[in-house]
Structure formats: C-alpha cells, structure tokens
Enzyme design. Structure first.
Site, PDB file in Angstrom:
ATOM      1  N   SER A  16      -4.858 -45.349   7.228  1.00  0.00           N
ATOM      2  CA  SER A  16      -4.961 -43.949   6.918  1.00  0.00           C
ATOM      3  C   SER A  16      -5.933 -43.033   7.708  1.00  0.00           C
ATOM      4  O   SER A  16      -6.899 -43.838   8.336  1.00  0.00           O
ATOM      5  CB  SER A  16      -5.356 -43.714   5.323  1.00  0.00           C
ATOM      6  OG  SER A  16      -6.770 -44.112   4.986  1.00  0.00           O
ATOM      7  N   LEU A  18      -8.755 -41.730  10.103  1.00  0.00           N
ATOM      8  CA  LEU A  18      -8.847 -41.791  11.627  1.00  0.00           C
ATOM      9  C   LEU A  18      -8.310 -43.045  12.133  1.00  0.00           C
ATOM     10  O   LEU A  18      -7.809 -42.978  13.214  1.00  0.00           O
ATOM     11  CB  LEU A  18     -10.815 -41.788  11.790  1.00  0.00           C
ATOM     12  CG  LEU A  18     -11.274 -40.540  11.056  1.00  0.00           C
ATOM     13  CD1 LEU A  18     -12.813 -40.913  11.411  1.00  0.00           C
ATOM     14  CD2 LEU A  18     -10.831 -39.106  11.686  1.00  0.00           C
ATOM     15  N   ASP A  37      -6.724 -53.417   6.761  1.00  0.00           N
ATOM     16  CA  ASP A  37      -7.018 -52.652   5.712  1.00  0.00           C
ATOM     17  C   ASP A  37      -6.732 -53.396   4.448  1.00  0.00           C
ATOM     18  O   ASP A  37      -6.164 -54.383   4.513  1.00  0.00           O
ATOM     19  CB  ASP A  37      -6.270 -51.670   5.838  1.00  0.00           C
ATOM     20  CG  ASP A  37      -7.125 -50.220   5.338  1.00  0.00           C
ATOM     21  OD1 ASP A  37      -7.184 -50.217   4.094  1.00  0.00           O
ATOM     22  OD2 ASP A  37      -7.074 -49.198   6.199  1.00  0.00           O
ATOM     23  N   VAL A  59     -13.226 -56.424   4.934  1.00  0.00           N
ATOM     24  CA  VAL A  59     -14.234 -56.713   6.249  1.00  0.00           C
ATOM     25  C   VAL A  59     -15.772 -57.352   5.607  1.00  0.00           C
ATOM     26  O   VAL A  59     -16.674 -57.530   6.337  1.00  0.00           O
ATOM     27  CB  VAL A  59     -14.474 -55.407   7.038  1.00  0.00           C
ATOM     28  CG1 VAL A  59     -13.218 -54.845   7.542  1.00  0.00           C
ATOM     29  CG2 VAL A  59     -15.336 -54.246   6.037  1.00  0.00           C
ATOM     30  N   CYS A  85     -12.779 -48.613  12.057  1.00  0.00           N
ATOM     31  CA  CYS A  85     -12.636 -47.306  11.130  1.00  0.00           C
ATOM     32  C   CYS A  85     -12.989 -47.567   9.591  1.00  0.00           C
ATOM     33  O   CYS A  85     -13.034 -46.710   8.806  1.00  0.00           O
ATOM     34  CB  CYS A  85     -11.638 -46.418  11.461  1.00  0.00           C
ATOM     35  SG  CYS A  85     -11.298 -45.785  13.088  1.00  0.00           S
ATOM     36  N   SER A 153     -20.934 -41.490  11.878  1.00  0.00           N
ATOM     37  CA  SER A 153     -20.806 -40.301  10.912  1.00  0.00           C
ATOM     38  C   SER A 153     -22.244 -39.380  11.552  1.00  0.00           C
ATOM     39  O   SER A 153     -23.252 -39.772  11.941  1.00  0.00           O
ATOM     40  CB  SER A 153     -20.882 -40.351   9.491  1.00  0.00           C
ATOM     41  OG  SER A 153     -21.156 -39.008   8.952  1.00  0.00           O
ATOM     42  N   TYR A 166     -25.297 -44.148   2.433  1.00  0.00           N
ATOM     43  CA  TYR A 166     -24.127 -43.747   3.397  1.00  0.00           C
ATOM     44  C   TYR A 166     -25.096 -43.592   5.059  1.00  0.00           C
ATOM     45  O   TYR A 166     -24.486 -44.056   6.122  1.00  0.00           O
ATOM     46  CB  TYR A 166     -23.433 -42.740   3.282  1.00  0.00           C
ATOM     47  CG  TYR A 166     -22.325 -42.221   4.064  1.00  0.00           C
ATOM     48  CD1 TYR A 166     -21.284 -43.012   4.273  1.00  0.00           C
ATOM     49  CD2 TYR A 166     -22.376 -41.246   4.945  1.00  0.00           C
ATOM     50  CE1 TYR A 166     -20.048 -42.562   5.060  1.00  0.00           C
ATOM     51  CE2 TYR A 166     -21.423 -40.959   5.794  1.00  0.00           C
ATOM     52  CZ  TYR A 166     -20.283 -41.446   5.764  1.00  0.00           C
ATOM     53  OH  TYR A 166     -19.118 -41.451   6.777  1.00  0.00           O
ATOM     54  N   PHE A 199     -14.057 -34.200   8.735  1.00  0.00           N
ATOM     55  CA  PHE A 199     -12.660 -34.288   9.224  1.00  0.00           C
ATOM     56  C   PHE A 199     -11.640 -34.382   7.973  1.00  0.00           C
ATOM     57  O   PHE A 199     -11.965 -34.652   6.874  1.00  0.00           O
ATOM     58  CB  PHE A 199     -12.363 -35.801   9.866  1.00  0.00           C
ATOM     59  CG  PHE A 199     -12.517 -35.603  11.411  1.00  0.00           C
ATOM     60  CD1 PHE A 199     -11.728 -35.739  12.149  1.00  0.00           C
ATOM     61  CD2 PHE A 199     -14.012 -35.414  11.865  1.00  0.00           C
ATOM     62  CE1 PHE A 199     -11.807 -35.673  13.616  1.00  0.00           C
ATOM     63  CE2 PHE A 199     -14.292 -35.429  13.187  1.00  0.00           C
ATOM     64  CZ  PHE A 199     -13.297 -35.419  14.114  1.00  0.00           C
ATOM     65  N   THR A 201      -9.398 -35.964   6.228  1.00  0.00           N
ATOM     66  CA  THR A 201      -8.868 -37.174   6.041  1.00  0.00           C
ATOM     67  C   THR A 201      -8.584 -37.362   4.652  1.00  0.00           C
ATOM     68  O   THR A 201      -9.193 -36.313   3.760  1.00  0.00           O
ATOM     69  CB  THR A 201     -10.071 -38.104   6.417  1.00  0.00           C
ATOM     70  OG1 THR A 201     -11.007 -38.004   5.472  1.00  0.00           O
ATOM     71  CG2 THR A 201     -10.255 -38.105   7.936  1.00  0.00           C
TER      72      THR A 201
END
Length: 260
Positions: A16, A18, A37, A59, A85, A153, A166, A199, A201
């Site tokens: 999904s 980016l 994913d 990941v 991503c 980011s 983050y 963005f 998303t």
C-alpha cells in the site's frame, strides 16, 4: 541503472501507499518486482496487478526476511534494487500528566522499541541482507551492482510532540545512509534516502476531510498532500541516476513541521 526486465527489485511495505506506488512504477518499466509486506490480501492484489510476487515478510524477523529474499530470488533472480517502505509510528509524549487526575505517565519502553525495531532495525536488516546478495552480481556500467532507496520522514529533522520514537527511528535511517553508502561504494552499490512530508497514504485514510484540508493548507506549495506517485518518481530517479549516492532528500512541498 537502466530499468528493464533484466532487473529484479524488492519493495518492502509494497502492499500500500508509497511502497505500492513504487512497485507499480518499477513494474511499468519492466522490472520484476517482489513485494514484502504483512498485509497479505492487499499485497497479493498489488502483485497480481503488476505481474509481481508477494512475500509475507515481517522485517523485524531474520528468519522471515531470509525466507522472503530466498523466495523472491528463486522467482526473479538476485535483486539489484531494494526500496525500503515498511514502517509504522505512534504518538506518545516522553512523560505526561493526566488532565483528569494528575497521574504521571512515561512513554512505555516497549512501545518505543517497537517503532525502532520496525523502522530502523528492520530497514537495516533488509539493507544488509540485500547488499550481501548484490555483491554476488556482475557489475553493470560504471561498476554498479545495485541501488538501495530508504524511506525516512521530515520528522527525522522536525519531529512533532509525541514523535520521539518515530523521529528517532527516522533520524537513524537518515544518519546511517552515508556510512552505508561508504561501506558499499567499493562494491558498486548506491544508497539514498527520501524524507517524505505529509502524503495521502492509507495512514491518513481514516482522517476526517477537515483534518486533511488543514494538513494540505499547512504545506507552503503546492497546498495539497503529497501523492504516492511523486515519491515513486523520486525513488526511480535515485535508482536510474548513477551519480545519485549517499543523499537524504526531503520531498515535502517546503513544509517545516510545527511542534504540534
């Protein structure tokens, strides 16, 4: 790097947003794309759409990432392109006081570590394992063996209230870009990082229209949310342009985030 059907790519977080936009853009150039994913239904749908391969990969797990690369390479051959991503986030103050009863709380360390493990360690895990595979490839023009694009980011540079984990994770991605590029320069593998702004998303899909409008209005120019296809175009530029290496590039319409 010339993009065609002789090139294989892996896109993490490609189900999904980016990642999906980048997977589509690469496939449109003929590249054989494997999507890593955890969103199986969405990932399989994107893979079917682009004629690619979906691999259910976490990941944060060595075993899962190893299995994903093994499956992708069995189907497409050793990848020359990795686009990272996969990511997540949360919003928790470092320490705070309840407005209701004055109770003092701090950011739970397990929640902090969860973001670091996915965004920073997960990105490095995929880079290291992919780069090791790229070293087995014969060099192309200019001695190039591969190209890696990471996702950070704008929060890496101007994180907002509640974004300690983050921002730390994305700041780490920015901070490791140049040293990794230097580690791999003798083997012909380039490494660059994109710092997206706000963005449009799936992360914003649940936001009310007035919230999206306010976010769009905060962007200096153009006054709108970023489009995933714009990220994909920059990623492809980094991959195709052989002199693009060791860079961290903001893609944000000129925004500088306020404290909140």
């Amino acid at each position: 790097m010339k993009l065609d059907d002789s090139i294989a790519a892996v896109v993490t977080g490609g189900a999904s947003g980016l990642g999906a936009a980048t997977a589509r853009a690469l496939a449109a150039r003929g590249v054989k794309v494997a999507i890593f994913d955890l969103q199986k239904e969405k990932g399989e749908a994107v893979a079917a759409e682009i004629g690619g391969l979906f691999c259910e990969v976490n990941v944060t797990s060595d075993e899962s990432v190893d299995a994903g690369f093994a499956r992708a390479r069995a189907a497409h051959g050793q990848e020359r392109i990795l686009v990272n991503c996969a990511g997540t986030g949360n919003a928790v103050k470092t320490a705070s006081r309840s407005k209701e009863d004055g109770t003092i709380r701090h950011f739970p360390l397990e929640a902090f570590n969860w973001v670091i493990q996915i965004n920073l360690v997960g990105t490095f895990r995929c880079i290291a394992k992919s780069a090791a595979g790229m070293l087995t490839l014969d060099p192309l023009e200019d001695g190039e063996r591969g190209a890696i694009v990471n996702t950070a980011s704008v929060a890496a540079e101007d994180g907002q209230i509640g974004q300690a984990a983050y921002s730390a994770s994305k700041g780490g991605v920015v901070g490791m870009t140049l040293p990794i590029a230097r580690d791999l320069m003798g083997e012909g593998i380039r490494v660059n990082t994109i710092l997206p702004g706000i963005f449009d998303t799936p992360l914003l899909a649940a936001a009310p229209p007035n919230v999206k409008e306010a976010l769009a209005a905060s962007v200096p120019f153009p006054k709108r949310l970023g489009r995933p296809e714009e990220y994909a175009r920059l990623a492809l530029c980094m991959i195709e342009t052989g002199y693009f290496n060791g860079e961290d590039v903001r893609l944000d319409g000129g925004i500088r985030m306020a404290p909140r």
